[in-house]
Design a protein around this motif. Structure first.
Motif, PDB file in Angstrom:
ATOM      1  N   GLY A 190       0.796  -1.219   0.000  1.00 43.63           N
ATOM      2  CA  GLY A 190       0.000   0.000   0.000  1.00 43.63           C
ATOM      3  C   GLY A 190       0.828   1.267   0.000  1.00 43.63           C
ATOM      4  N   HIS A 191       2.140   1.134  -0.141  1.00 37.07           N
ATOM      5  CA  HIS A 191       3.028   2.293  -0.229  1.00 37.07           C
ATOM      6  C   HIS A 191       4.316   1.876  -0.926  1.00 37.07           C
ATOM      7  N   ARG A 192       5.128   2.880  -1.291  1.00 39.21           N
ATOM      8  CA  ARG A 192       6.448   2.598  -1.854  1.00 39.21           C
ATOM      9  C   ARG A 192       7.432   2.454  -0.700  1.00 39.21           C
ATOM     10  N   PRO A 193       7.937   1.259  -0.458  1.00 38.49           N
ATOM     11  CA  PRO A 193       8.828   1.071   0.688  1.00 38.49           C
ATOM     12  C   PRO A 193      10.154   1.816   0.513  1.00 38.49           C
ATOM     13  N   ALA A 194      10.620   2.403   1.603  1.00 35.34           N
ATOM     14  CA  ALA A 194      11.976   2.940   1.664  1.00 35.34           C
ATOM     15  C   ALA A 194      12.927   1.909   2.252  1.00 35.34           C
ATOM     16  N   MET A 195      12.398   0.993   3.068  1.00 37.85           N
ATOM     17  CA  MET A 195      13.195  -0.082   3.654  1.00 37.85           C
ATOM     18  C   MET A 195      12.327  -1.313   3.816  1.00 37.85           C
ATOM     19  N   ILE A 196      12.911  -2.462   3.519  1.00 40.97           N
ATOM     20  CA  ILE A 196      12.227  -3.752   3.652  1.00 40.97           C
ATOM     21  C   ILE A 196      13.155  -4.703   4.391  1.00 40.97           C
ATOM     22  N   ILE A 197      12.629  -5.382   5.393  1.00 42.20           N
ATOM     23  CA  ILE A 197      13.346  -6.464   6.071  1.00 42.20           C
ATOM     24  C   ILE A 197      12.486  -7.715   5.944  1.00 42.20           C
ATOM     25  N   LEU A 198      13.082  -8.828   5.516  1.00 40.29           N
ATOM     26  CA  LEU A 198      12.295 -10.051   5.336  1.00 40.29           C
ATOM     27  C   LEU A 198      13.110 -11.269   5.748  1.00 40.29           C
ATOM     28  N   ARG A 199      12.383 -12.350   5.991  1.00 37.33           N
ATOM     29  CA  ARG A 199      13.027 -13.573   6.489  1.00 37.33           C
ATOM     30  C   ARG A 199      12.101 -14.747   6.307  1.00 37.33           C
ATOM     31  N   GLU A 200      12.631 -15.867   5.844  1.00 35.32           N
ATOM     32  CA  GLU A 200      11.848 -17.102   5.841  1.00 35.32           C
ATOM     33  C   GLU A 200      11.735 -17.608   7.273  1.00 35.32           C
ATOM     34  N   VAL A 201      10.577 -18.178   7.592  1.00 36.81           N
ATOM     35  CA  VAL A 201      10.387 -18.784   8.915  1.00 36.81           C
ATOM     36  C   VAL A 201      11.004 -20.184   8.852  1.00 36.81           C
ATOM     37  N   ALA A 202      12.320 -20.197   8.939  1.00 27.49           N
ATOM     38  CA  ALA A 202      13.139 -21.408   8.833  1.00 27.49           C
ATOM     39  C   ALA A 202      14.559 -20.998   9.207  1.00 27.49           C
ATOM     40  N   VAL A 203      15.492 -21.915   9.137  1.00 25.43           N
ATOM     41  CA  VAL A 203      16.895 -21.583   9.342  1.00 25.43           C
ATOM     42  C   VAL A 203      17.402 -20.897   8.081  1.00 25.43           C
ATOM     43  N   ASP A 204      17.641 -19.596   8.147  1.00 25.97           N
ATOM     44  CA  ASP A 204      17.991 -18.849   6.941  1.00 25.97           C
ATOM     45  C   ASP A 204      18.480 -17.455   7.328  1.00 25.97           C
ATOM     46  N   ASN A 205      19.017 -16.742   6.336  1.00 26.64           N
ATOM     47  CA  ASN A 205      19.436 -15.360   6.542  1.00 26.64           C
ATOM     48  C   ASN A 205      18.244 -14.418   6.537  1.00 26.64           C
ATOM     49  N   LEU A 259      17.170 -10.658   5.137  1.00 23.00           N
ATOM     50  CA  LEU A 259      17.544  -9.778   4.036  1.00 23.00           C
ATOM     51  C   LEU A 259      16.997  -8.390   4.312  1.00 23.00           C
ATOM     52  N   LEU A 260      17.819  -7.373   4.077  1.00 18.73           N
ATOM     53  CA  LEU A 260      17.405  -5.989   4.259  1.00 18.73           C
ATOM     54  C   LEU A 260      17.693  -5.215   2.975  1.00 18.73           C
ATOM     55  N   TYR A 261      16.677  -4.514   2.485  1.00 18.58           N
ATOM     56  CA  TYR A 261      16.788  -3.702   1.277  1.00 18.58           C
ATOM     57  C   TYR A 261      16.359  -2.273   1.595  1.00 18.58           C
ATOM     58  N   ASP A 262      16.899  -1.308   0.826  1.00 22.76           N
ATOM     59  CA  ASP A 262      16.403   0.058   0.923  1.00 22.76           C
ATOM     60  C   ASP A 262      16.502   0.727  -0.441  1.00 22.76           C
ATOM     61  N   ASP A 263      15.962   1.920  -0.546  1.00 23.54           N
ATOM     62  CA  ASP A 263      15.901   2.606  -1.845  1.00 23.54           C
ATOM     63  C   ASP A 263      17.006   3.640  -2.018  1.00 23.54           C
ATOM     64  N   LYS A 264      18.070   3.564  -1.217  1.00 22.09           N
ATOM     65  CA  LYS A 264      19.152   4.530  -1.287  1.00 22.09           C
ATOM     66  C   LYS A 264      20.469   3.937  -1.800  1.00 22.09           C
ATOM     67  N   ARG A 265      20.833   2.752  -1.327  1.00 25.68           N
ATOM     68  CA  ARG A 265      22.161   2.247  -1.636  1.00 25.68           C
ATOM     69  C   ARG A 265      22.313   1.881  -3.108  1.00 25.68           C
ATOM     70  N   ASN A 294      18.127  -4.902  -6.241  1.00 28.28           N
ATOM     71  CA  ASN A 294      18.603  -3.929  -5.272  1.00 28.28           C
ATOM     72  C   ASN A 294      19.634  -4.569  -4.332  1.00 28.28           C
ATOM     73  N   SER A 295      20.548  -3.762  -3.844  1.00 28.32           N
ATOM     74  CA  SER A 295      21.596  -4.263  -2.951  1.00 28.32           C
ATOM     75  C   SER A 295      20.984  -4.744  -1.642  1.00 28.32           C
ATOM     76  N   ASN A 296      21.425  -5.909  -1.178  1.00 31.68           N
ATOM     77  CA  ASN A 296      20.902  -6.441   0.073  1.00 31.68           C
ATOM     78  C   ASN A 296      21.972  -6.436   1.155  1.00 31.68           C
ATOM     79  N   LEU A 297      21.527  -6.303   2.391  1.00 37.02           N
ATOM     80  CA  LEU A 297      22.374  -6.485   3.563  1.00 37.02           C
ATOM     81  C   LEU A 297      21.836  -7.668   4.365  1.00 37.02           C
TER      82      LEU A 297
END
Length: 227
Positions: free
Chosen positions: A136-151, A153-159, A169-172
Motif C-alpha cells: 500500500g506504499h512505496r517502501p523505503a526499507m524492507i526487512i524479510l526472512r523465511e520462517v526457517a533456518v535462513d538469513n 535480508l534488508l533492502y532500501d531505496d538509497k544504496r 537492489n543491494s541487500n544487507l
C-alpha cells in the motif's frame, strides 16, 4: 509509561512507530511495558543495552504463535516463550529474553499504518517471476526472512536506488557482518505499492516457503511531501 517496568517513549505523530526504553526492576517473571501507540504493534525489535544479548523480534503474523520470536542477529529458526500478551496498550516481556534484572532494553515498535508501515507474511513461489507483496506504499526499507533456518535480508531505496534486471537492489544481511551484496540471486524490485521478488533463491522466495516482512515508507501517505 504505565506498566510493571519504568519506561520512556518517543512516538511518531502518525501513531505507527515508537521507540521505548525500559529498565528492569530486579524482580522475576513476566513484566509489562507500555508502548505508547494507539494500536497493537505488529512488529517489535528488542535489544538489551547493557549486556550481550540477542535481538528478539515479535510478529503479529507468520510465526507459530505470537509468543515466538526469530532473532534478528542469527539464522536460527523461531524460538518459543519470548513474549506474552501484546495489545493496544502494553507489551508483556519474558524474563531472561525480552527483559532481565535491572538492565536497560530498547524496543522498536511498529503498528500497521496505511500508507506508511506494513508488516505481514507472504508465500514464495520458487520462480524468478517471484511473489508480489502488496504494502500500500512505496517502501523505503524492507526487512524479510523465511520462517526457517535462513538469513535475514534488508533492502532500501538509497544504496542502489533503482531496480535492475541483472542484479536487483543491494541487500544487507542483519545476521552477518558480510558486506552488502548486489546479487541476482537476491534480486527484488521496490515498487510504488509494494515489492516483488525477482529470484528463485530460497533465501527470499523458496517454493511454498513462509516469509515474514516489514516494509516502511519515507512518510505516511497523508503527510506526503510531493506537490
Amino acid at each position: 509509561g504505565s506498566g510493571d517496568l519504568t519506561s520512556t517513549h518517543q512516538v511518531d505523530p502518525s501513531g505507527g512507530f515508537s521507540i521505548v526504553k525500559a529498565v528492569g526492576d530486579g524482580g522475576s517473571g513476566d513484566k509489562t511495558i507500555s508502548h505508547g501507540l494507539s494500536a497493537t504493534p505488529t512488529c517489535i525489535l528488542a535489544k538489551n543495552l547493557d549486556s550481550a544479548y540477542n535481538w528478539d523480534t515479535f510478529w503479529a503474523q507468520g510465526l507459530t504463535a505470537t509468543s515466538y520470536s526469530i532473532r534478528l542477529n542469527t539464522t536460527d529458526n523461531q524460538l518459543s516463550g519470548r513474549w506474552g500478551t501484546v495489545n493496544s496498550s502494553i507489551i508483556t516481556c519474558k524474563e531472561n529474553y525480552t527483559w532481565v534484572g535491572t538492565d536497560n532494553f530498547v524496543y522498536y515498535c511498529f503498528a500497521n499504518t496505511e500508507g506508511y508501515i506494513k508488516s505481514g507474511t507472504y508465500v514464495g513461489n520458487g520462480n524468478d517471476d517471484g511473489t508480489f507483496v502488496y504494502t500500500g506504499h512505496r517502501p523505503a526499507m524492507i526487512i524479510l526472512r523465511e520462517v526457517a533456518v535462513d538469513n535475514w535480508l534488508l533492502y532500501d531505496d538509497k544504496r542502489m536506488g533503482f531496480n535492475s534486471s541483472s542484479a536487483g537492489n543491494s541487500n544487507l544481511y542483519p545476521d552477518s557482518n558480510a558486506a552488502e551484496g548486489l546479487e541476482a540471486s537476491r534480486a527484488i524490485d521496490i515498487l510504488s505499492n509494494g515489492f516483488k521478488l525477482r529470484t528463485s533463491n530460497a533465501t527470499g522466495n523458496a517454493s511454498g516457503g513462509n516469509y515474514i516482512y516489514i516494509a516502511i515508507a519515507h512518510n505516511p501517505f497523508q503527510y506526503a511531501t510531493a506537490r
